[in-house]
Design a protein around this motif. Structure first.
Motif, short mmCIF file in Angstrom:
data_model
loop_
_atom_site.label_atom_id
_atom_site.label_comp_id
_atom_site.label_asym_id
_atom_site.label_seq_id
_atom_site.Cartn_x
_atom_site.Cartn_y
_atom_site.Cartn_z
N CYS A 16 0.80 -1.22 0.00
CA CYS A 16 0.00 0.00 0.00
C CYS A 16 0.84 1.27 0.00
O CYS A 16 0.31 2.35 -0.23
N GLN A 17 2.11 1.16 0.29
CA GLN A 17 2.95 2.35 0.33
C GLN A 17 3.06 2.93 -1.08
O GLN A 17 3.24 2.22 -2.05
N HIS A 18 2.93 4.23 -1.15
CA HIS A 18 3.01 4.91 -2.43
C HIS A 18 4.45 5.34 -2.69
O HIS A 18 5.11 5.88 -1.81
N LYS A 19 4.89 5.12 -3.91
CA LYS A 19 6.20 5.60 -4.29
C LYS A 19 6.06 7.07 -4.64
O LYS A 19 5.07 7.48 -5.24
N PRO A 20 7.05 7.90 -4.27
CA PRO A 20 6.95 9.32 -4.60
C PRO A 20 6.93 9.52 -6.12
O PRO A 20 7.62 8.83 -6.86
N VAL A 21 6.12 10.48 -6.56
CA VAL A 21 6.01 10.78 -7.98
C VAL A 21 7.15 11.71 -8.37
O VAL A 21 7.42 12.69 -7.70
N ASN A 22 7.83 11.37 -9.45
CA ASN A 22 8.85 12.25 -10.00
C ASN A 22 8.11 13.27 -10.85
O ASN A 22 7.76 13.00 -12.00
N THR A 23 7.81 14.45 -10.27
CA THR A 23 6.97 15.43 -10.96
C THR A 23 7.60 15.93 -12.26
O THR A 23 6.89 16.17 -13.23
N LYS A 24 8.92 16.05 -12.30
CA LYS A 24 9.58 16.53 -13.52
C LYS A 24 9.43 15.51 -14.65
O LYS A 24 9.11 15.87 -15.79
N ALA A 25 9.68 14.25 -14.35
CA ALA A 25 9.56 13.20 -15.37
C ALA A 25 8.10 13.05 -15.83
O ALA A 25 7.83 12.90 -17.03
N THR A 26 7.18 13.12 -14.88
CA THR A 26 5.76 13.01 -15.24
C THR A 26 5.31 14.22 -16.04
O THR A 26 4.55 14.09 -17.00
N PHE A 27 5.79 15.42 -15.68
CA PHE A 27 5.49 16.62 -16.47
C PHE A 27 5.98 16.43 -17.90
O PHE A 27 5.25 16.73 -18.86
N PHE A 28 7.20 15.94 -18.06
CA PHE A 28 7.75 15.72 -19.40
C PHE A 28 6.88 14.73 -20.18
O PHE A 28 6.57 14.96 -21.35
N TRP A 123 1.79 18.80 -14.02
CA TRP A 123 1.24 19.57 -15.13
C TRP A 123 1.79 20.99 -15.20
O TRP A 123 1.39 21.77 -16.06
N GLN A 124 2.70 21.34 -14.30
CA GLN A 124 3.26 22.70 -14.27
C GLN A 124 4.69 22.66 -13.74
O GLN A 124 4.94 22.03 -12.72
N GLN A 125 5.60 23.34 -14.44
CA GLN A 125 6.98 23.42 -13.98
C GLN A 125 7.48 24.85 -14.06
O GLN A 125 7.06 25.63 -14.93
N HIS A 126 8.39 25.18 -13.13
CA HIS A 126 9.00 26.51 -13.05
C HIS A 126 10.50 26.35 -13.33
O HIS A 126 11.16 25.54 -12.69
N PHE A 127 11.01 27.16 -14.26
CA PHE A 127 12.39 27.04 -14.71
C PHE A 127 13.15 28.31 -14.33
O PHE A 127 12.86 29.39 -14.85
N GLN A 128 14.12 28.18 -13.44
CA GLN A 128 14.91 29.33 -12.98
C GLN A 128 16.08 29.58 -13.92
O GLN A 128 16.74 28.64 -14.36
N MET A 146 7.48 29.71 -16.47
CA MET A 146 6.55 28.66 -16.06
C MET A 146 5.83 28.15 -17.30
O MET A 146 5.34 28.93 -18.12
N LEU A 147 5.78 26.85 -17.45
CA LEU A 147 4.98 26.18 -18.47
C LEU A 147 3.96 25.33 -17.76
O LEU A 147 4.30 24.60 -16.81
N ALA A 148 2.72 25.41 -18.21
CA ALA A 148 1.66 24.62 -17.57
C ALA A 148 0.64 24.22 -18.63
O ALA A 148 0.42 24.94 -19.60
N PHE A 149 0.03 23.07 -18.40
CA PHE A 149 -1.09 22.63 -19.22
C PHE A 149 -2.17 22.13 -18.29
O PHE A 149 -1.91 21.33 -17.39
N ASP A 150 -3.38 22.64 -18.49
CA ASP A 150 -4.53 22.20 -17.70
C ASP A 150 -5.29 21.17 -18.52
O ASP A 150 -5.89 21.51 -19.55
N PRO A 151 -5.26 19.90 -18.12
CA PRO A 151 -5.92 18.86 -18.92
C PRO A 151 -7.44 19.00 -19.00
O PRO A 151 -8.05 18.51 -19.94
N GLN A 152 -8.06 19.70 -18.04
CA GLN A 152 -9.52 19.89 -18.08
C GLN A 152 -9.89 20.97 -19.10
O GLN A 152 -10.71 20.75 -19.97
N SER A 153 -9.29 22.15 -18.98
CA SER A 153 -9.64 23.27 -19.86
C SER A 153 -8.87 23.22 -21.17
O SER A 153 -9.21 23.94 -22.11
N LYS A 154 -7.81 22.41 -21.23
CA LYS A 154 -6.93 22.29 -22.41
C LYS A 154 -6.14 23.57 -22.67
O LYS A 154 -5.70 23.82 -23.78
N VAL A 155 -5.95 24.40 -21.64
CA VAL A 155 -5.22 25.66 -21.79
C VAL A 155 -3.74 25.44 -21.49
O VAL A 155 -3.37 24.88 -20.47
#
Length: 175
Positions: A16-28, A123-128, A146-155
């Protein structure tokens, strides 16, 4: 019997333990799912008729994708000189701006951008801004894109802050 129950309980809890999500890889991966799509829109900030992009149609074309790189041609009105390049590597997620002249040669101001920081989501990343950017454009040393995509609104949203203040934003929708 108790020992078997304990082993089953430990096995169940481990599963049942959840593995941490790699947000950068999932964003890509999420951004890669947009490959082949074209988005159109307009600048939403600043609301200044003298801004270079004011009133011009913006087009973001997810034109080339591989396992390591996404290239998004970004057209402003009739100007086709810009491409966003998002690269995934062992070092992280990198956004660069590739600017070219009409003949395809590199512009003097090109290859600026930076690495994704820890404030992103799937769905959103900030690049310094990186050191290359600070050397090329000293005033942009504090930039955060910042790049973002909203899967609901498609924006699709592209945003730039400098000194933690809004500098530019565009919102685009599928064509």
């Amino acid at each position: 019997m108790k020992k078997t129950g304990l082993i089953i309980l430990v096995a169940f809890l481990s599963a049942c333990q959840h593995k941490p999500v790699n947000t950068k890889a999932t964003f890509f991966e999420n951004l890669s799912s947009l490959c082949g799509q074209v988005f159109t829109g307009y600048s939403t900030f600043p609301d200044d008729p003298k801004h270079d992009f004011a009133g011009k149609l913006l087009v973001a074309n997810f034109s080339e994708c591989s396992a390591e790189e996404i290239r998004v041609k970004f057209v402003v009105g009739e100007n086709h000189s810009r491409t966003w390049v998002i690269t995934q590597s062992d070092k992280g997620l990198l956004l660069k701006h590739d600017h070219r002249h009409e003949d395809g040669t590199l512009d003097e101001i090109t290859n600026y951008g930076g690495w994704a920081n820890e404030n992103g989501t799937t769905w959103q990343q900030h690049f310094q801004a990186d050191q290359e950017t600070a050397d090329l454009i000293p005033a942009a040393a504090t930039n955060v894109w910042m790049l973002a995509f909203d899967p609901q609104s498609k924006v699709l949203t592209y945003d730039l802050k400098r000194h933690d203040l809004p500098r530019y934003q565009a919102k685009l929708k599928p064509k």
